[in-house]
Design a protein around this motif. Structure first.
Motif, PDB file in Angstrom:
ATOM      1  N   HIS A 191       0.913  -1.353   0.026  1.00  0.00           N
ATOM      2  CA  HIS A 191       0.227  -0.055  -0.299  1.00  0.00           C
ATOM      3  C   HIS A 191       1.019   1.184   0.128  1.00  0.00           C
ATOM      4  CE1 HIS A 191      -3.989   1.719   0.658  1.00  0.00           C
ATOM      5  NE2 HIS A 191      -2.950   2.903   1.454  1.00  0.00           N
ATOM      6  N   GLU A 210      -2.024   4.402  -3.115  1.00  0.00           N
ATOM      7  CA  GLU A 210      -2.932   5.870  -2.679  1.00  0.00           C
ATOM      8  C   GLU A 210      -3.576   6.694  -3.909  1.00  0.00           C
ATOM      9  OE1 GLU A 210      -3.618   7.024   0.449  1.00  0.00           O
ATOM     10  OE2 GLU A 210      -2.482   5.192   1.542  1.00  0.00           O
ATOM     11  N   GLN A 220      -6.265   5.013  -5.778  1.00  0.00           N
ATOM     12  CA  GLN A 220      -7.535   4.659  -4.939  1.00  0.00           C
ATOM     13  C   GLN A 220      -9.087   5.758  -5.326  1.00  0.00           C
ATOM     14  OE1 GLN A 220      -5.928   4.498  -1.380  1.00  0.00           O
ATOM     15  NE2 GLN A 220      -6.856   2.334  -0.956  1.00  0.00           N
TER      16      GLN A 220
END
Lengths: 323, 401
Positions: free
Chosen positions: B180, B185, B188
């Motif tokens: 992650h 990020e 997303q």
């Protein structure tokens, strides 16, 4: 020279070695085959068969009945059949531990597909492809029933192992006068059950008629095929002509066509070298290939218009390929 | 190996390599990290993520083929349980993997693809005709993206609407195989909306009647796969069938920029297009990495990877391993790239590799006829992804023949 006891290889793939030969029922022997180099064998799934090349170009197909989680060995069970033109007699009487045998495939026309449960129907030696299916249904925790009939109990391969499955496996020897009511069992099968049948012609025909009203794809069957190859598998050298460059290569039966073409300076892309991935597919313009791949189906093989030079070779004196 | 009194920590038996294989530094320039990885040994511990890694050709190929010891069903990303459903084919082990694989494989095989060939040739020629007239071409958006987007969604049978977002969709899913990090990020926010639109597009009713998508549903009607799998496989075609081809086509342009003489070699003999494409896939490895999980304690070389541990397969590193390839960093049409692991190997080998090869062949033949030279026309910029390697922009000039 007897090709079955020589170390001749098929294309780039070596002949497999018999490491065990065991009588598992009256008239049935089980062979264990391994790669002589100690390498993995091509992957297979339940329902798959391999094609053995025996003497004088005689080929016979046998279902794999071992454990595919063991990549190092194939197992087949062979019934002695007087009608097999000498193939099964040869395996029973002559082929010995330590001998080599050429193998094509594996191929699969009898795939185990997703289902809520399986009804497996075997007649005689037709039990062999169903043995890995039982193992797989057990592994997936799916309900299954085996209906297995044969003439006499002592001739029925794997029958002794079926007792451990209790009511799942119904084994009947018809010489006792006791017969299975296949129609009733098919009628009673819960919705979502897929039916797999392998056995003699008459039995498969009967099961087909009992399943006539079921949706397509519910019944999957494999008949004992004893079809002769169009051209015998050869043990003599042959010529491969490369149409795009006009090059002519002379190959021994054991040589890899792929390697010979590349060695002649003609680029030919390949990947798995096991007749599985299809990368090296090359059109055949003339001649009859001896197909050893796992890709083409029977109809596609008979067209003789394409082949996979990583494992396949020629059945005719000359092969013209589009390379 | 271990004794009850003093258990030996496994990572101490295995050489360790510091550094983040998913960090910007390595993703931007993976070659030094990969070289170090290969030098340390056949299997190396990567403390950054507590996983193992393999970078040498022989061991990577052997592991890819050995599905019994190296599982995919536990996920082929770094995290065992990712936030989206598992792939309907990539992240299954036998026996679950059998039915989807054997349904999809013949659909995407060369004999079934033949029906698309004339149309794809025409589209490639029309596209290249247009590009040679331009002063500047971005080989990524104008060619590497434009061509697959113009043929593959049609072949699946999905609607025209929102095709650009297909790239964002699969890019994010390929990022999710990694940790992650910032790349995840970034993707997303836009993902849920794109994903829900794509869910509508892969529905049976939304698919054109003669494409791969409908054929998968027909296979479900025949009971070869479940309906759930049919939907999952249509989604898999979209995820794995476009972005990968985009980066492969980008790679081949990059390859010819790196070796202009090889472009002349292809022009002299366009039949080498197939070899050229696979050599580019070897050279650039658009899919750089995938994880496996050890199904038991697995011995690799003289080290043991304990059961349950994740192992990162560095396909890109294996494809440039000098133990296997002579002068691996050069793009060379005289090389036989057969056996590269850019498409994987074994039961999970890229099921769409014949589609990619046909697309590339159409594009390369069209280019070879019309373009005398491919020249750089500005600074290219990299596109970073946790799994894929490719370009964001690749400015070129296609000098007409």
């Amino acid at each position: 020279m007897n090709p079955a006891t020589s170390s001749t290889s098929a294309g780039g793939r070596p002949a497999l070695r018999v490491t065990e030969k065991k009588s598992i029922a009256a008239g049935v022997c089980r062979l264990t085959l391994v790669d002589p180099r100690g390498e993995r064998l091509p992957d297979w799934e339940p329902g798959a068969h391999i094609e053995l090349t025996l003497r004088q170009g005689l080929t016979r197909q046998y279902s794999l009945c071992g454990d595919r989680w063991d990549p190092m060995a194939y197992q087949i069970a062979v019934l002695r059949e007087p009608s097999s033109r000498g193939a099964s007699e040869y395996i029973h009487d002559e082929l010995s531990v330590g001998d080599s045998v050429e193998v094509g495939g594996p191929r699969n026309n009898f795939r185990m597909v997703p289902a809520e449960g399986y009804l497996l129907i075997a007649g005689g030696i037709g039990i062999t492809p169903l043995i890995p299916m039982i193992a797989q249904a057990e592994m997936m925790n799916l309900p299954w029933t085996l209906l297995y009939s044969g003439r006499q109990l002592e001739t029925m391969a794997f029958a002794d192992q079926m007792s451990e499955y209790g009511a799942h496996a119904v084994v009947r020897a018809t010489d006792t006068g006791d017969r299975l009511d296949l129609a009733a069992s098919i009628e009673a099968a819960p919705r979502g059950t897929k039916i797999y049948c392998c056995g003699p012609e008459a039995m498969v025909d009967a099961v087909e008629s009992y399943c006539a009203r079921l949706p397509a794809g519910m019944l999957r069957r494999e008949r004992f095929a004893a079809k002769e190859r169009q051209a015998p598998v050869r043990s003599l050298p042959y010529e491969v002509e490369l149409a795009q460059t006009g090059k002519r290569l002379v190959l021994q039966p054991g040589e890899s066509v792929l390697d010979a073409v590349v060695a002649a300076g003609v680029p030919l892309l390949a990947s798995c070298r096991e007749g599985l991935c299809g990368t090296c597919e090359t059109p055949v313009l003339a001649g009859v290939p001896d197909h050893r791949d796992s890709i083409l189906d029977a109809r596609e093989r008979e067209r003789n218009d394409t082949f996979f030079p990583c494992v396949s070779r020629a059945a005719s004196d000359r092969l013209v390929i589009d390379a | 190996m271990t004794s009850p009194e003093a258990p030996v920590r496994t990572e101490q038996q295995v050489p360790s390599l510091a550094g983040d294989p998913f960090g910007e530094t390595v993703l931007s320039d993976p070659f030094e990290f990969q070289r170090e990885l290969r030098e340390r040994g056949p299997v190396v511990y990567l403390p950054e993520y507590g996983v193992y890694g393999m970078g040498r050709y022989e061991e990577v190929r052997a592991a890819l083929v050995n599905w019994q010891a190296f599982l995919s069903g536990n996920g082929v990303g770094v995290n065992p349980a990712r936030q989206h459903p598992k792939s309907a084919i990539l992240e299954l082990d036998p026996p679950d993997h059998d039915a989807p694989r054997h349904t999809l494989e013949p659909l995407l095989g060369p004999r079934r693809l033949a029906r698309f060939k004339d149309e794809w040739v025409d589209k490639a020629e029309a596209l290249v005709d247009e590009l040679v007239q331009r002063e500047h071409v971005d080989a990524v958006s104008d060619l590497a993206e434009a061509f697959p987007l113009s043929v593959f969604p049609d072949a699946i049978g999905i609607s025209d609407e929102g095709r650009e977002s297909l790239l964002l969709y699969s890019d994010h899913l390929f990022n999710l195989f990694g940790p992650h990090n910032a790349l995840v990020e970034r993707g997303q926010a836009a993902f849920p909306e794109i994903a829900s639109r794509i869910e509508d597009q892969v529905h049976r009713d939304a698919l054109a009647p003669d494409g791969f998508g409908s054929e998968l549903w027909e296979a479900a009607d025949h009971g070869d796969i479940t309906g759930e799998l049919a939907g999952g496989l249509v989604r898999s075609l979209l995820i794995a069938g476009i972005d990968t081809t985009v980066h492969s086509l980008g790679a081949i342009i990059e390859a010819f920029l790196s070796a202009p003489d090889q472009w002349q070699a292809l022009r002299a003999d366009p039949r080498r297009a197939r070899v050229a494409f696979d050599e580019a896939v070897r050279w650039a490895s658009p899919v750089q990495t995938f994880f496996r999980t050890a199904s038991r304690d697995v011995v690799v070389g003289d080290a043991t990877v304990p059961e349950g541990e994740k192992i990162l397969m560095f396909l890109g590193s294996a494809n440039r391993d000098p133990r296997r390839w002579h002068d691996p960093d050069s793009f060379d049409l005289n090389r036989d790239p057969s056996g590269h692991v850019g498409f994987g190997m074994g039961i999970h080998r890229c099921v769409g590799q014949h589609v990619a090869r046909l697309e590339a062949e159409c594009v390369l033949h069209a280019l070879a006829r019309r373009v005398s030279r491919i020249e750089p026309a500005g600074e290219p910029s990299l596109h970073l992804n946790n799994t894929l390697r490719g370009w964001k922009t690749l400015p070129v000039r296609l000098v007409p023949a």
